[in-house]
Design a protein around this motif. Structure first.
Motif, short mmCIF file in Angstrom:
data_model
loop_
_atom_site.label_atom_id
_atom_site.label_comp_id
_atom_site.label_asym_id
_atom_site.label_seq_id
_atom_site.Cartn_x
_atom_site.Cartn_y
_atom_site.Cartn_z
N GLU A 160 0.80 -1.23 0.00
CA GLU A 160 0.00 0.00 0.00
C GLU A 160 0.83 1.28 0.00
N GLN A 161 2.18 1.15 0.14
CA GLN A 161 2.98 2.35 0.36
C GLN A 161 2.93 3.34 -0.81
N SER A 162 2.83 2.82 -2.05
CA SER A 162 2.80 3.74 -3.19
C SER A 162 1.49 4.52 -3.24
N TRP A 163 0.47 4.03 -2.51
CA TRP A 163 -0.82 4.74 -2.44
C TRP A 163 -0.87 5.68 -1.25
N ARG A 164 -0.35 5.25 -0.12
CA ARG A 164 -0.49 6.03 1.11
C ARG A 164 0.51 7.18 1.20
N LYS A 165 1.57 7.12 0.42
CA LYS A 165 2.48 8.27 0.35
C LYS A 165 2.14 9.07 -0.90
N MET A 166 2.04 10.37 -0.73
CA MET A 166 1.62 11.21 -1.85
C MET A 166 2.64 11.19 -2.99
N LEU A 167 3.95 11.19 -2.63
CA LEU A 167 5.00 11.23 -3.64
C LEU A 167 5.84 9.96 -3.60
N PRO A 168 6.49 9.63 -4.70
CA PRO A 168 7.40 8.47 -4.70
C PRO A 168 8.66 8.79 -3.91
N SER A 219 -0.32 10.42 -5.38
CA SER A 219 -1.39 9.60 -4.81
C SER A 219 -2.15 10.45 -3.80
N VAL A 220 -3.43 10.58 -4.03
CA VAL A 220 -4.24 11.50 -3.23
C VAL A 220 -5.39 10.75 -2.55
N LYS A 221 -5.51 10.92 -1.26
CA LYS A 221 -6.62 10.33 -0.51
C LYS A 221 -7.89 11.11 -0.81
N SER A 222 -8.98 10.38 -1.08
CA SER A 222 -10.24 11.03 -1.45
C SER A 222 -10.75 11.95 -0.34
N ASP A 238 -9.47 -0.52 3.53
CA ASP A 238 -10.52 -0.54 4.55
C ASP A 238 -10.89 0.86 5.04
N ASP A 239 -9.89 1.73 5.09
CA ASP A 239 -10.13 3.04 5.71
C ASP A 239 -10.37 4.16 4.70
N ALA A 240 -10.00 3.94 3.42
CA ALA A 240 -10.12 5.06 2.48
C ALA A 240 -9.90 4.61 1.04
N GLN A 241 -10.24 5.52 0.12
CA GLN A 241 -9.92 5.33 -1.29
C GLN A 241 -8.82 6.31 -1.67
N PHE A 242 -7.89 5.84 -2.49
CA PHE A 242 -6.79 6.68 -2.96
C PHE A 242 -6.82 6.73 -4.48
N ASN A 243 -6.49 7.90 -5.03
CA ASN A 243 -6.46 8.09 -6.47
C ASN A 243 -5.08 8.57 -6.90
N LYS A 244 -4.63 8.06 -8.03
CA LYS A 244 -3.34 8.51 -8.57
C LYS A 244 -3.60 9.44 -9.76
N PHE A 245 -2.86 10.56 -9.75
CA PHE A 245 -2.98 11.58 -10.79
C PHE A 245 -1.61 11.91 -11.36
N ASP A 266 4.32 16.66 1.47
CA ASP A 266 5.28 15.61 1.14
C ASP A 266 6.30 16.17 0.15
N SER A 267 7.49 15.64 0.19
CA SER A 267 8.53 16.10 -0.73
C SER A 267 9.38 14.92 -1.17
N CYS A 268 10.07 15.09 -2.28
CA CYS A 268 10.98 14.05 -2.77
C CYS A 268 12.01 14.67 -3.71
N PRO A 269 13.14 13.99 -3.88
CA PRO A 269 14.12 14.46 -4.87
C PRO A 269 13.51 14.42 -6.27
N LEU A 270 13.79 15.43 -7.06
CA LEU A 270 13.33 15.53 -8.43
C LEU A 270 14.56 15.72 -9.31
N ILE A 271 14.89 14.69 -10.06
CA ILE A 271 16.15 14.67 -10.79
C ILE A 271 15.88 14.66 -12.29
N PHE A 272 16.40 15.66 -13.00
CA PHE A 272 16.33 15.67 -14.45
C PHE A 272 17.66 15.12 -14.98
N ALA A 273 17.59 14.09 -15.80
CA ALA A 273 18.81 13.40 -16.22
C ALA A 273 18.75 13.02 -17.70
N PRO A 274 19.90 13.04 -18.37
CA PRO A 274 19.96 12.69 -19.79
C PRO A 274 19.90 11.18 -20.00
#
Length: 726
Positions: free
Chosen positions: A58-66, A83-86, A122-129, A152-160
């Motif tokens: 469930e971690q890819s759903w319950r955390k907003m960012l990768p 990933s956004v909780k309804s 069981d506790d909620a619905q999550f949607n990915k956008f 939530d935050s995460c590294p954002l890497i632009f790479a060739p």
């Protein structure tokens, strides 16, 4: 499927693999359990196992960012999956902090985002956008997204997509020598090769037309334990091996009277003569000589008034910041605890409080031992400026590639990298290799693996630092065991090397990181892809712009016939042998097979007999291949029974490889000098003189040796500098 099997699959462990002999090998339950425990999972309780399984699913759903996001810079549009909780909020806002300190921000309604999928728990619905991102310059950025009270935050890497290519280095096929730095002998050194010898080797071989000098890994080893000498078992993959410092090239050596008195004393000179005259490198003896003088030089250095050298040292410390402080602190602690207990080899033997680099006790140690820590930073500065000088010499000497360095596959578990960042390492486990034709018992390299999930969470920075640390000096970097970036073979604590389990790594992301650092440093990358290579891996490497690592011995058809030179890919580095394989002379005469028999490395006698029989046909096939392309004078070909080595064979083999379209050809110095003994025999430690053999010809005389003079002429004929050797 059992709970252990479910958890292992979610973590990325493979249920089975096909070995080098075509057999399907299934992962052992006890191996998986031990490795999961080493990764920090509670495997003794079914409830805990179930909870871990649910969390991973469930971690890819319950955390907003990768954990991190890598954007492909060549693409026109860029999207980040959220990933956004309804029913939490209708609006999101985002802020990007770029690597260069700029700030970008935006906001929009959830309804305007492109919906991808949803999941109900069981506790909620999550949607990915999909969140559309602005186009950024290549580099390491960070994104923060706010949704109501959730941030939530995460590294954002632009790479060739591709690495810096050899075609961008030069428009001709290049060649050079591969050297084990410690093995160099010279008039100047104190018993082992050093950075000063490297400069001399560069100058001399550049006059021959060489474009590169390949080296063993120069990663730091344990300064206070010089007997630990394997360059592939470093305490860190960042910073440098201070054993290689040329003491006489320290900036204050000539003006330090105390150092001059020590070095010119009869007792010191006698010790230098003694360590220079040993058949094998006496690492302990050399270290004793070097560090006593370096301590004198450091004392002199810190008493001097502020000058250009001090400014340079201060700039070096500032540029490496906390990483250098951590490294030097570890060196000082290692030294301290070995004085308390001679057998304290590494941080795991230290008192518990000192096993945490952030503890109050470590901070107090840093304050109480600031000058000693400064000394170890000073040594790193000396090593840096000397290797940088060698790198600069390659440019001044007209070498297109210059230094060709080697990145080890991992670190020794007792070292500073693991001590500094335990979250990213899997303590107790070891990286290795499954049984194959050369190592039928499998290999346990004793190197602590990186947890791929933790690596992603840290934005791949442990890898980035290792790449940068080495690429800053290099025109080419060889990555040892590149297959480990796709899948790694882990040996569980207390288990045998043939009982390991493969685990998946995020290869595509890692290749992007390598390409980013490659282009930033204008450094060609070679992936050591020997062994059992998965289908399609070669194409993946080529698409990423990595050069394949082609070794003559392995480039054969199933019949045993050698592939013709034109069969080698252009995007490759070609060589006769490596540090783990026999030299050409050793292979031809069967010296490697003698060692294997002597060291009981065959699981049964039949295999040894088969190897010796196969070598007879191997020799015949090699001569046939050389004759087929017209590079050998058959009248001067060496005897095959009994097998005797001669210069005709040595030169013919290099001609053969020089005909290949491969952009780089490296010639091990051992082959240039027609030496029989190989550098290292995998699976041995003290049974064979691994990493300790000295070259019989000095750096000063190397390019004057008859075989090397002839070799230089051949290489300039087959791979001359210029665009006409294609």
């Amino acid at each position: 499927m059992s709970l252990i099997e479910q958890l292992a699959e979610l973590v990325g462990f493979h249920a089975s693999y096909t070995d080098a002999f075509g057999n399907q090998v299934y992962a052992r339950d006890d191996a998986r359990q031990a490795l999961l425990a080493a990764m920090g999972y509670n495997i003794d309780d079914d409830a805990a196992l179930t909870q871990s399984i649910v969390e991973l699913k469930e971690q890819s759903w319950r955390k907003m960012l990768p954990p991190s996001h890598i954007a492909y810079s060549e693409e026109h549009d860029h999207y980040l999956t959220l990933s956004v909780k309804s029913d939490v909020a209708d609006y999101i806002s985002w802020t990007i902090e770029t690597e260069h300190g700029e700030s970008l921000s935006g906001n929009q309604t959830i309804a305007d985002l492109h919906h991808l999928e949803y999941a109900k728990f069981d506790d909620a619905q999550f949607n990915k956008f999909n969140l559309k991102l602005p186009k950024l310059v290549d580099g390491y950025h960070n994104i923060t997204v706010t949704l109501g009270d959730i941030v939530d935050s995460c590294p954002l890497i632009f790479a060739p997509k591709t690495c810096y290519s050899p075609q961008e280095v030069a428009d001709f096929k290049m060649w050079g020598y591969a050297a084990q730095l410690y093995s160099l002998t010279s008039e100047k050194n104190w018993g082992m090769g050093d950075y000063g010898d490297l400069k001399q080797l560069i100058k001399n071989t550049a006059t021959q037309g060489a474009s590169a000098i390949g080296l063993n890994p120069l990663h730091p080893l344990y300064q206070n334990n010089p007997a630990h000498c394997s360059p592939y078992s470093p305490m860190s993959r960042c910073f440098l091996n201070t054993h290689y410092i040329d003491v006489t090239a320290a900036p204050n050596f000539d003006e330090c009277k105390v150092a001059q008195k020590r070095v010119n004393s009869i007792a010191f000179k006698e010790k230098v003569i003694a360590v220079k005259s040993t058949e094998l490198v006496d690492y302990v003896g050399v270290a004793e000589l070097k560090y006593q003088v370096l301590e004198i030089l450091f004392s002199h250095f810190i008493k001097q008034s502020n000058n250009d050298n001090h400014k340079e040292f201060d700039a070096f410390k500032a540029s490496h910041g906390d990483d250098l402080l951590q490294h030097a602190t570890f060196d000082a602690l290692y030294e301290h605890f070995r004085q308390v207990d001679y057998n304290a080899f590494g941080w795991k033997t230290w008192p518990q409080a000192y096993q945490d680099p952030k503890s109050n006790e470590v901070k107090a140690f840093q304050q109480d031992n600031a000058e000693r820590i400064e000394y170890f930073a000073y040594l790193q500065w000396l090593a840096h400026r000397q290797l940088k000088a060698a790198s600069d010499t390659t440019k001044e000497s007209g070498m297109p590639v210059g230094l060709y360095l080697d990145l080890a596959v991992g670190c020794d578990g007792s070292g500073v990298d693991v001590w500094s960042d335990k979250d990213v390492y899997v303590a107790g486990a070891a990286v290795g290799a499954p049984p194959d034709l050369l190592n039928t018992l499998g290999q346990d390299w004793g190197l602590t693996p990186i947890n791929p999930v933790a690596l992603q969470k840290q934005g791949y920075m442990p890898l980035v630092k290792a790449l940068r640390s080495n690429m800053q000096y290099a025109g080419a970097l060889r990555i040892d065991h590149i297959l480990g970036l796709m899948r790694q073979y882990w040996v569980a604590p207390g288990m045998k090397a043939d009982q390991g389990v493969f685990i998946t790594f995020p290869l595509q992301d890692i290749l992007r990181i390598i390409a980013l650092e490659s282009r930033r440093n204008q450094c060609v990358v070679i992936g050591e892809d020997l062994g059992t290579v998965p289908d399609g891996f070669g194409e993946i490497m080529q698409n990423a712009g990595l050069l394949s690592y082609k070794v003559l011995y392995f480039e054969t058809w199933e019949s045993g016939l050698f592939m013709r030179p034109e069969m080698y890919p252009e995007l490759s580095m070609v060589t006769v042998s490596t540090h783990d394989l026999p030299t050409l002379a050793g292979w031809w005469t069967g010296r490697d097979l003698e060692w294997r028999q002597q060291l009981n490395l065959y699981p049964n006698e039949e295999m040894g007999v088969n190897d010796r029989q196969a070598r007879i046909s191997d020799r015949q096939n090699l001569i046939a291949a050389l004759d087929d392309v017209g590079v050998i004078d058959m009248a001067n070909a060496p005897e095959q029974s009994p097998a005797t080595m001669n210069q005709e064979l040595s030169l013919s083999v290099q001609k053969y490889l020089a005909m290949a379209p491969s952009r780089i050809q490296l010639i091990p110095i051992e082959d240039a000098l027609e030496i029989k003994e190989q550098v290292n025999i995998p699976g041995t430690i003290d049974e064979h003189p691994n990493w300790r053999q000295k070259l019989p010809v000095s750096v000063e005389e190397f390019t004057h040796a008859d075989s090397v003079v002839s070799l230089g002429k051949v290489m300039n004929q087959y791979r001359p500098k210029g665009s006409d050797n294609q």
